[in-house]
Motif scaffolding. Structure first.
Motif, PDB file in Angstrom:
ATOM      1  N   LEU A  45      37.389  29.329  42.891  1.00 39.52           N
ATOM      2  CA  LEU A  45      36.161  30.117  42.738  1.00 39.52           C
ATOM      3  C   LEU A  45      36.038  31.144  43.866  1.00 39.52           C
ATOM      4  N   GLY A  46      36.452  30.762  45.078  1.00 39.69           N
ATOM      5  CA  GLY A  46      36.439  31.718  46.181  1.00 39.69           C
ATOM      6  C   GLY A  46      37.377  32.878  45.921  1.00 39.69           C
ATOM      7  N   ILE A  47      38.551  32.564  45.389  1.00 35.63           N
ATOM      8  CA  ILE A  47      39.518  33.604  45.048  1.00 35.63           C
ATOM      9  C   ILE A  47      38.946  34.534  43.992  1.00 35.63           C
ATOM     10  N   GLY A  48      38.306  33.952  42.974  1.00 34.58           N
ATOM     11  CA  GLY A  48      37.692  34.769  41.931  1.00 34.58           C
ATOM     12  C   GLY A  48      36.602  35.675  42.475  1.00 34.58           C
ATOM     13  N   ALA A  49      35.798  35.148  43.401  1.00 32.88           N
ATOM     14  CA  ALA A  49      34.741  35.962  44.012  1.00 32.88           C
ATOM     15  C   ALA A  49      35.343  37.118  44.804  1.00 32.88           C
ATOM     16  N   GLY A  50      36.439  36.851  45.516  1.00 34.94           N
ATOM     17  CA  GLY A  50      37.098  37.905  46.276  1.00 34.94           C
ATOM     18  C   GLY A  50      37.656  38.987  45.378  1.00 34.94           C
ATOM     19  N   VAL A  51      38.215  38.591  44.239  1.00 32.34           N
ATOM     20  CA  VAL A  51      38.759  39.567  43.291  1.00 32.34           C
ATOM     21  C   VAL A  51      37.645  40.436  42.726  1.00 32.34           C
ATOM     22  N   PHE A  52      36.477  39.841  42.469  1.00 37.13           N
ATOM     23  CA  PHE A  52      35.352  40.626  41.958  1.00 37.13           C
ATOM     24  C   PHE A  52      34.958  41.739  42.925  1.00 37.13           C
ATOM     25  N   VAL A  53      35.062  41.478  44.220  1.00 38.98           N
ATOM     26  CA  VAL A  53      34.761  42.517  45.209  1.00 38.98           C
ATOM     27  C   VAL A  53      35.677  43.708  44.991  1.00 38.98           C
ATOM     28  N   HIS A  54      36.968  43.458  44.807  1.00 36.68           N
ATOM     29  CA  HIS A  54      37.916  44.544  44.589  1.00 36.68           C
ATOM     30  C   HIS A  54      37.664  45.254  43.258  1.00 36.68           C
ATOM     31  N   VAL A  55      37.294  44.491  42.236  1.00 43.65           N
ATOM     32  CA  VAL A  55      37.036  45.095  40.925  1.00 43.65           C
ATOM     33  C   VAL A  55      35.905  46.099  41.009  1.00 43.65           C
ATOM     34  N   PHE A  56      34.777  45.680  41.580  1.00 41.17           N
ATOM     35  CA  PHE A  56      33.627  46.571  41.648  1.00 41.17           C
ATOM     36  C   PHE A  56      33.848  47.699  42.648  1.00 41.17           C
ATOM     37  N   ALA A  57      34.547  47.411  43.732  1.00 42.68           N
ATOM     38  CA  ALA A  57      34.841  48.462  44.703  1.00 42.68           C
ATOM     39  C   ALA A  57      35.740  49.525  44.085  1.00 42.68           C
ATOM     40  N   ALA A  58      36.740  49.089  43.342  1.00 49.69           N
ATOM     41  CA  ALA A  58      37.639  50.046  42.700  1.00 49.69           C
ATOM     42  C   ALA A  58      36.900  50.856  41.649  1.00 49.69           C
TER      43      ALA A  58
END
Length: 211
Positions: A45-58
């Motif tokens: 879940l932590g990994i998924g949350a981190g990926v979401f940061v990159h998704v929205f930032a991109a």
């Protein structure tokens, strides 16, 4: 829909990319094997949350800085590499427990800290940002009415599928570790071998080039 094309190909490609072994899989498997499936799921879940940061930032164009600015890329890259090496040190310094009921492993951590580990390993990895900038736009039409919305939708699909995979990996690893009882000395060396692989991953990230 939303200017997205070849959605099925995107889903299949994303699943194959998520299945490929990497630092995320290593973190999840290590935590699941040593602390149970809940710890592995917390990491996932932590990994998924981190990926979401990159998704929205991109999607907002912020990650483009990492793709165009050598300085920004280098700073985030080195921070990510340092964190991976920090986790590697913990694995390499693991010790054999005297308690026979407890398998040799990393010290147990609160789930929130394990979640933070997974989160930071992704947020501090600029290669994830560059990956999204390079991969996702291939499935968005040039004339898409809202490219940012299409990007977010594809990013969410990719991340949700990835989280489902990593959650399954956590459950499988925990179940397997219960059935396969390893000798404490062997477990110790497996931890150290995993730590050595983390060192390799950290060095590889530190030496990664922007283009």
């Amino acid at each position: 829909m939303f200017g997205i094309h070849d959605l099925a190909l995107f889903v299949v490609s994303g699943l194959l990319l998520n299945i490929m072994p990497g630092p995320d899989s290593l973190l999840i498997m290590t935590r699941s094997a040593t602390q149970g499936w809940r710890a592995g799921v917390a990491a996932a879940l932590g990994i998924g949350a981190g990926v979401f940061v990159h998704v929205f930032a991109a999607a907002l164009g912020l990650s483009a800085v990492l793709a165009t600015s050598a300085t920004a890329f280098t700073v985030v890259k080195l921070a990510g590499a340092a964190y991976i090496l920090y986790m590697a040190a913990g694995l390499l310094m693991s010790k054999k427990r005297d308690d026979a009921a407890v398998r040799v492993a990393l010290p147990a951590l609160p789930y929130r800290k394990i979640f933070a580990q997974g989160f930071l390993t992704n947020v501090l990895n600029p290669k994830v940002a560059v990956f999204f900038l390079a991969f996702v736009p291939q499935f968005i039409s040039v004339d898409a009415p809202n490219k940012a919305l299409a990007f977010i939708l594809l990013g969410c699909i990719f991340n949700i599928n990835g989280t489902l995979w990593t959650t399954g990996l956590a459950l499988f690893t925990a179940k397997a570790s219960q059935r396969v009882k390893l000798d404490p000395s062997l477990s110790l060396w497996l931890n150290r071998a995993t730590g050595g692989l983390f060192v390799w991953l950290g060095v590889k990230l530190a030496l990664a080039k922007q283009h």
